[in-house]
Design an enzyme around this catalytic site. Structure first.
Site, PDB file in Angstrom:
ATOM      1  N   ASP A  57       0.818  -1.209   0.000  1.00 13.04           N
ATOM      2  CA  ASP A  57       0.000   0.000   0.000  1.00 13.04           C
ATOM      3  C   ASP A  57       0.856   1.266   0.000  1.00 13.04           C
ATOM      4  OD1 ASP A  57      -2.308  -1.483  -0.052  1.00 13.04           O
ATOM      5  OD2 ASP A  57      -2.661  -1.368   2.103  1.00 13.04           O
ATOM      6  N   ASP A 158      -6.414  13.262  20.693  1.00 16.83           N
ATOM      7  CA  ASP A 158      -5.045  13.056  20.219  1.00 16.83           C
ATOM      8  C   ASP A 158      -4.846  13.693  18.850  1.00 16.83           C
ATOM      9  OD1 ASP A 158      -4.449  11.678  22.489  1.00 16.83           O
ATOM     10  OD2 ASP A 158      -4.256   9.706  21.537  1.00 16.83           O
TER      11      ASP A 158
END
Length: 273
Positions: A57, A158
């Site tokens: 990928d 986050d």
């Protein structure tokens, strides 16, 4: 196919052995084939009929960035592990090449994201996602997300990621976001580990413009963030800085041989043990 470029990840294809086998195979059909290392700053001829990408990928993502806007379709051959963005597994490589040589294939257009930051001004492309995330592992940051100049939400988290349909099966999925069909014209905005149970992903139109502003979690310190495109850290930001995200003018095309559909691939790749 008269002109073919093979883009290879030599960490996964040592000595370009697979690349050379494909070149020899295609040259029997009078194709002109050139091999490039995906890490090189190569230039592909505009007459190129197809790019065959050998790797995983990550290799496909890097090749797609270099080919975005060039109208050269990409056939990904998986030599890695997951290979969600690749069309063909290595054992079925010859069947895919035969199908392509006989014209039994189609192409699918994929969206690309564009990101910029006020302090720089240069736009950078992302195939999967753009992330505005914390710099300090021990602290969350606060970010306000605006869609078409309207406040969508403010997150203490986050980070926040904006993913393309292509990238919806990557970090977005791991962060609890939805999978989008790859031919959709949409983005998905997903908070990463939000400090609230009611913060969820939102899918917006690809025509929308998005801006993410780094806010201040506490008065006693300045929030600091890192902006990443497809995992590559590009900029740092702090309280008051703004990241602009939109659909890029460029796009890229992938080759579909019809061997395995998106949903079958999703079941096979994401449900594996």
């Amino acid at each position: 196919m008269k002109t073919v470029s093979i883009i290879v990840n030599e960490e996964k294809d040592a000595g370009c052995s697979v690349a050379n086998v494909i070149r020899s195979y295609l040259e029997k059909y009078e194709s002109c084939v050139t091999i490039y290392n995906y890490t090189e700053d190569f230039m592909i001829s505009p007459e190129t009929d197809m790019a065959i990408v050998l790797g995983g990928d990550g290799t496909v993502i890097q090749a797609a960035k270099k080919l975005a806007g060039k109208k050269v379709p990409i056939l990904g051959v998986n030599l890695g592990t997951l290979g969600f963005l690749t069309e063909v597994e290595r054992p079925r490589m010859y069947q895919a090449l035969d199908a392509i040589l006989s014209g039994n294939y189609s192409t699918e257009k994929r969206m690309v994201l564009s990101a910029s930051i006020e302090s720089d001004g240069n736009e950078r492309l992302a195939i999967n996602e753009i992330i505005v995330g914390k710099n300090d592992i021990g602290r969350m940051i606060t970010m306000s997300v605006w869609v078409n100049d309207e406040l969508m939400d403010t997150y203490v988290a986050d980070g926040v990621l904006v993913a393309t349909p292509t990238g919806s099966t990557a970090y977005n999925l791991s962060a609890g976001g939805p999978v989008l069909s790859p031919n959709m014209e949409a983005f998905v905005i997903t908070p990463i580990c939000p400090h609230s149970l009611n913060k969820r992903s939102l899918v917006v139109s690809s025509q929308d413009s998005i801006r993410i502003q780094v806010e201040k979690t506490r008065e006693s310190y300045i929030d600091e963030a890192s902006i990443r495109c497809d995992g590559e850290s590009l900029w740092t930001a702090q309280t008051g800085d703004v990241v602009y995200i939109k659909k890029a003018e460029e796009s890229f095309e992938v080759v579909c041989t019809g061997d395995v559909g998106f949903y079958e691939k999703m079941r096979g790749k994401l449900n594996r043990k």
